[in-house]
Design an enzyme around this catalytic site. Structure first.
Site, PDB file in Angstrom:
ATOM      1  N   LYS A 160      24.396  49.213  72.490  1.00 46.65           N
ATOM      2  CA  LYS A 160      23.432  50.293  72.094  1.00 46.65           C
ATOM      3  C   LYS A 160      23.406  49.705  70.994  1.00 46.65           C
ATOM      4  O   LYS A 160      24.292  50.176  69.640  1.00 46.65           O
ATOM      5  CB  LYS A 160      23.905  51.800  72.219  1.00 46.65           C
ATOM      6  N   GLY A 184      31.699  50.721  63.264  1.00 43.32           N
ATOM      7  CA  GLY A 184      31.499  51.575  63.065  1.00 43.32           C
ATOM      8  C   GLY A 184      32.546  53.299  62.236  1.00 43.32           C
ATOM      9  O   GLY A 184      33.187  52.382  61.691  1.00 43.32           O
ATOM     10  N   SER A 185      32.585  54.128  61.864  1.00 45.67           N
ATOM     11  CA  SER A 185      33.277  54.662  60.969  1.00 45.67           C
ATOM     12  C   SER A 185      34.129  54.740  61.497  1.00 45.67           C
ATOM     13  O   SER A 185      34.545  55.132  63.044  1.00 45.67           O
ATOM     14  CB  SER A 185      32.445  56.340  60.606  1.00 45.67           C
ATOM     15  N   THR A 186      35.273  55.511  61.165  1.00 46.08           N
ATOM     16  CA  THR A 186      36.411  55.848  61.780  1.00 46.08           C
ATOM     17  C   THR A 186      36.269  56.830  62.351  1.00 46.08           C
ATOM     18  O   THR A 186      36.943  57.016  63.280  1.00 46.08           O
ATOM     19  CB  THR A 186      37.660  55.849  61.057  1.00 46.08           C
ATOM     20  N   GLY A 228      34.685  56.312  65.503  1.00 46.48           N
ATOM     21  CA  GLY A 228      35.729  55.860  66.536  1.00 46.48           C
ATOM     22  C   GLY A 228      37.002  56.723  67.196  1.00 46.48           C
ATOM     23  O   GLY A 228      37.225  56.493  68.283  1.00 46.48           O
ATOM     24  N   GLU A 272      35.971  49.020  65.575  1.00 43.49           N
ATOM     25  CA  GLU A 272      36.069  48.056  64.477  1.00 43.49           C
ATOM     26  C   GLU A 272      36.061  48.845  63.033  1.00 43.49           C
ATOM     27  O   GLU A 272      34.142  49.253  63.521  1.00 43.49           O
ATOM     28  CB  GLU A 272      35.502  46.585  64.301  1.00 43.49           C
ATOM     29  N   CYS A 312      32.387  46.343  55.713  1.00 39.95           N
ATOM     30  CA  CYS A 312      33.487  47.944  55.927  1.00 39.95           C
ATOM     31  C   CYS A 312      34.738  47.298  55.059  1.00 39.95           C
ATOM     32  O   CYS A 312      35.198  47.637  55.588  1.00 39.95           O
ATOM     33  CB  CYS A 312      33.662  47.498  57.546  1.00 39.95           C
ATOM     34  N   GLU A 357      35.659  55.954  51.912  1.00 39.55           N
ATOM     35  CA  GLU A 357      35.002  54.686  52.146  1.00 39.55           C
ATOM     36  C   GLU A 357      33.861  55.364  51.536  1.00 39.55           C
ATOM     37  O   GLU A 357      33.311  56.424  51.966  1.00 39.55           O
ATOM     38  CB  GLU A 357      34.689  54.561  53.163  1.00 39.55           C
TER      39      GLU A 357
HETATM   40  P1  NAI Z   1      28.515  55.503  62.852  1.00 40.91           P
HETATM   41  O1  NAI Z   1      29.864  55.565  63.309  1.00 40.91           O
HETATM   42  O2  NAI Z   1      27.902  57.294  62.786  1.00 40.91           O
HETATM   43  O3  NAI Z   1      27.626  54.618  63.421  1.00 40.91           O
HETATM   44  C1  NAI Z   1      27.420  53.757  63.905  1.00 40.91           C
HETATM   45  C2  NAI Z   1      27.364  53.749  65.974  1.00 40.91           C
HETATM   46  O4  NAI Z   1      28.852  55.117  66.811  1.00 40.91           O
HETATM   47  C3  NAI Z   1      25.721  54.000  65.669  1.00 40.91           C
HETATM   48  O5  NAI Z   1      25.278  53.819  67.263  1.00 40.91           O
HETATM   49  C4  NAI Z   1      25.963  55.674  66.489  1.00 40.91           C
HETATM   50  O6  NAI Z   1      24.714  55.289  67.076  1.00 40.91           O
HETATM   51  C5  NAI Z   1      26.438  55.462  67.228  1.00 40.91           C
HETATM   52  N1  NAI Z   1      27.296  56.636  67.413  1.00 40.91           N
HETATM   53  C6  NAI Z   1      27.743  57.925  66.821  1.00 40.91           C
HETATM   54  N2  NAI Z   1      28.429  59.074  67.110  1.00 40.91           N
HETATM   55  C7  NAI Z   1      28.796  58.298  68.358  1.00 40.91           C
HETATM   56  C8  NAI Z   1      29.644  58.941  69.456  1.00 40.91           C
HETATM   57  N3  NAI Z   1      29.421  60.060  68.958  1.00 40.91           N
HETATM   58  N4  NAI Z   1      29.480  58.834  70.755  1.00 40.91           N
HETATM   59  C9  NAI Z   1      29.065  57.541  70.923  1.00 40.91           C
HETATM   60  N5  NAI Z   1      28.413  56.397  69.397  1.00 40.91           N
HETATM   61  C10 NAI Z   1      28.097  56.981  68.149  1.00 40.91           C
HETATM   62  O7  NAI Z   1      28.085  55.498  61.298  1.00 40.91           O
HETATM   63  P2  NAI Z   1      26.891  55.725  60.551  1.00 40.91           P
HETATM   64  O8  NAI Z   1      26.655  57.692  60.896  1.00 40.91           O
HETATM   65  O9  NAI Z   1      26.026  54.331  60.683  1.00 40.91           O
HETATM   66  O10 NAI Z   1      27.217  55.663  59.105  1.00 40.91           O
HETATM   67  C11 NAI Z   1      28.485  56.783  58.435  1.00 40.91           C
HETATM   68  C12 NAI Z   1      29.377  55.958  57.724  1.00 40.91           C
HETATM   69  O11 NAI Z   1      30.105  55.021  58.419  1.00 40.91           O
HETATM   70  C13 NAI Z   1      29.061  55.082  57.071  1.00 40.91           C
HETATM   71  O12 NAI Z   1      28.459  55.328  56.054  1.00 40.91           O
HETATM   72  C14 NAI Z   1      30.017  53.687  56.678  1.00 40.91           C
HETATM   73  O13 NAI Z   1      31.189  54.630  55.744  1.00 40.91           O
HETATM   74  C15 NAI Z   1      30.550  53.877  58.121  1.00 40.91           C
HETATM   75  N6  NAI Z   1      30.399  52.695  58.388  1.00 40.91           N
HETATM   76  C16 NAI Z   1      31.265  51.952  59.027  1.00 40.91           C
HETATM   77  C17 NAI Z   1      31.076  50.575  59.022  1.00 40.91           C
HETATM   78  C18 NAI Z   1      31.971  49.326  59.733  1.00 40.91           C
HETATM   79  O14 NAI Z   1      31.264  48.694  59.728  1.00 40.91           O
HETATM   80  N7  NAI Z   1      32.770  49.790  60.077  1.00 40.91           N
HETATM   81  C19 NAI Z   1      29.525  50.314  59.442  1.00 40.91           C
HETATM   82  C20 NAI Z   1      28.607  51.663  59.730  1.00 40.91           C
HETATM   83  C21 NAI Z   1      28.967  52.441  59.151  1.00 40.91           C
END
Ligand code: NAI
Ligand code: MG
Length: 499
Positions: A195, A248-250, A253, A270, A304, A401
């Protein structure tokens, strides 16, 4: 031919792709969402809608997982010879390389990052990981063991693909994150439902065309566009999925972990970071200034592993902060498709507001702004590269972060390495760190003492397909890339035969 109104700087082929009707890629077919729903894709440089993509939900997730299940249980992919799997992955790499400019344009248009950077970083690194993993297909092997159980036995292990893999990725490196996930899973013989991030679906949809053209059997890779709750959550919870890999976000995660509990699928994560960059008094100052500035401002701080906490020895603190602030002030912030752009807009309105909110909270809590500190215009999601001083633990800008171009600088005084290690390690995260010194003993001692999955010495943000990458503490579980990532996608079977 599509009009180039989305941006006159992009090629006709990219404009045609962007404005074509987009589909999910399920079981080797291009399909609309079962509900028929779509959602908008924005250009962060303008805030305008550039196209729409299908909004996958549970029913689409079910279709994709069934296709991946069939492809794994009875399809050719896990049964192909290792070298044939490798050849197909190599072909994928060649095809991505042939479309390098289009991929770079899509990344710039969709994510906001400079085209010139996507062209030399995101896309070539994507090609590399497919080639590197193509090489691993023929080297995944078990071991034989001299066992001591009474009798005469022959014992060995088999390394087998883990099965159907769900992958959920973010928007900061849309194509590269897809590649970091897909290449090793495919090398191991798994089948995948991935996804894409809802903010940046375009390069992943283009990748679907590449897989199709490369001759991947149907159902081996299924590509979904949709929101986290609507598509990500049912995918992470699905009982026919054997493993979920998330970046994605902790916060999310932790939700993935709960969702995976139903069938105890394997999980790798990650997650976020708050990485320190530590500058010792003997560092090459100009090099450290350029390097620590790039550590935070590369990809607009949307990394990240961004070096978002800058620790500088008091002897050189003023000089380094002044230097980093000067670099910040000189960065050309402009739309990513502008060839002179060194920093584009943040990815989305949400991220833009979030980062500006952090800057305001830092100022409110007493931080001093030595560079940036505001948006650059009222048009698009542009934020100035920002340096904050007078910051300390307990302030949100230091503890959380930000995921934007904002660094918090702090002086340290002790010559005692333990004291600075304690400060650097004072975070829930442990993804990366950089150390700036010419003293070998300090470099090695600090590298050992940092609780982080990656330590860079006199550099930051150096990535290679061969190097494992991942987090200690709440920065995640498992490693991406290198030989290490194969463990994420393999089971180990011990076979013992009485002779
Ligand atoms: P997010 O963690 O919400 O999104 C990342 C992925 O997870 C996207 O594909 C999203 O659709 C999916 N997702 C969201 N909620 C989900 C759920 N309940 N179940 C399964 N999948 C789900 O990150 P977001 O909202 O884009 O960014 C928020 C913060 O997260 C950023 O400000 C940053 O601090 C952090 N982040 C960290 C990243 C990294 O590389 N470690 C990358 C992107 C964001
Ligand atoms: Mg989110």
């Amino acid at each position: 031919m599509a009009t180039l109104t989305i941006d006159p700087r992009i090629s006709h082929s990219t404009a045609d792709f962007v404005t074509a009707g987009h589909k999910l890629y399920i079981d080797g077919k291009f399909l609309s969402a079962a509900s028929g729903k779509t959602f908008p894709v924005y250009n962060p440089a303008t805030g305008e809608v550039i196209t729409h993509v299908p909004e996958a939900e549970s029913e689409d997730v079910n279709r994709a997982v069934s296709a991946a299940r069939r492809a794994f249980d009875s399809g050719p992919w896990p049964r192909l010879s290792a070298s044939e799997r490798g050849r197909i992955l190599w072909r994928v790499a060649d095809l991505i390389e042939q479309h390098l400019e289009e991929f770079a344009e899509l990344e710039s248009l969709d994510n906001g990052k400079p085209y010139t950077i996507a062209r030399i970083a995101d896309v070539p690194l994507t090609v590399d990981i497919f080639r590197y993993m193509a090489g691993w297909t023929t080297k995944i092997a078990g071991k034989t063991f001299p066992i001591s159980f009474p009798g005469d036995f022959h014992s060995y292990t088999l390394r087998e693909p883990i099965g159907v893999v769900a992958q959920i990725i973010p928007w900061n490196f849309p194509l590269l994150m897809a590649a970091w996930k897909l290449a090793p899973a495919l090398a191991c013989g798994c089948t995948v439902v991935i996804k894409l991030a809802e903010q940046t679906p375009l390069s992943g949809l283009k990748l679907a065309q590449i897989f199709d053209e490369a001759g991947l059997p149907p159902g081996v890779v299924n590509i979904l566009t949709g929101y986290g709750e609507g598509a990500g959550a049912p995918l992470a919870a699905h009982n026919d999925v054997d493993k979920v890999a998330f970046t994605g976000s902790t916060e999310v995660g932790k939700l993935i972990l709960k969702a995976a509990a139903g069938n105890l699928k394997k999980v790798t994560l990650e997650l976020g970071g708050k990485s320190p960059a530590i500058v010792f008094p003997d560092a090459r100052i100009d090099h450290a200034i350029q390097g620590t500035a790039s550590a935070i401002f590369f990809n607009h701080g949307q990394c990240c592993c961004a070096g978002s906490r800058l620790f500088v020895h008091e002897k050189i603190y003023d000089q380094v902060v002044e230097g980093v602030s000067k670099v910040a002030g000189s960065i050309k912030v402009a739309p990513g498709l502008d060839p002179s752009s060194q920093m584009g807009p943040l990815v989305s309105d949400e991220q833009y507001r979030k980062v500006l909110g952090y800057i305001e909270s830092g100022i409110h809590d007493g931080a001093r702004v030595t560079a940036g500190g505001a948006k650059t215009s009222d048009h698009g999601y542009f934020v100035q590269p920002t340096v904050l001083t007078n910051t300390h633990p307990g302030m949100k800008v230091v503890d959380e972060e930000i995921f934007g171009p904002v660094v918090c600088a702090t002086p340290f005084s002790d010559a005692d390495i333990e004291a600075i290690l304690k400060q650097a390690n004072d975070t829930i995260y442990g993804l990366a760190a950089s150390v700036w010194t010419e003293n070998l003993s300090i470099a090695h001692k600090v590298s050992r003492g940092l609780r982080a999955g990656t330590v860079w010495v006199n550099c930051h943000n150096v990535f290679d397909a061969a190097l494992p990458f991942g987090g200690y503490k709440q920065s995640g579980w498992g490693r991406e890339m290198g030989e290490e990532v194969l463990n994420n996608y393999l089971e180990t079977k011990a076979v013992t035969m009485a002779l």
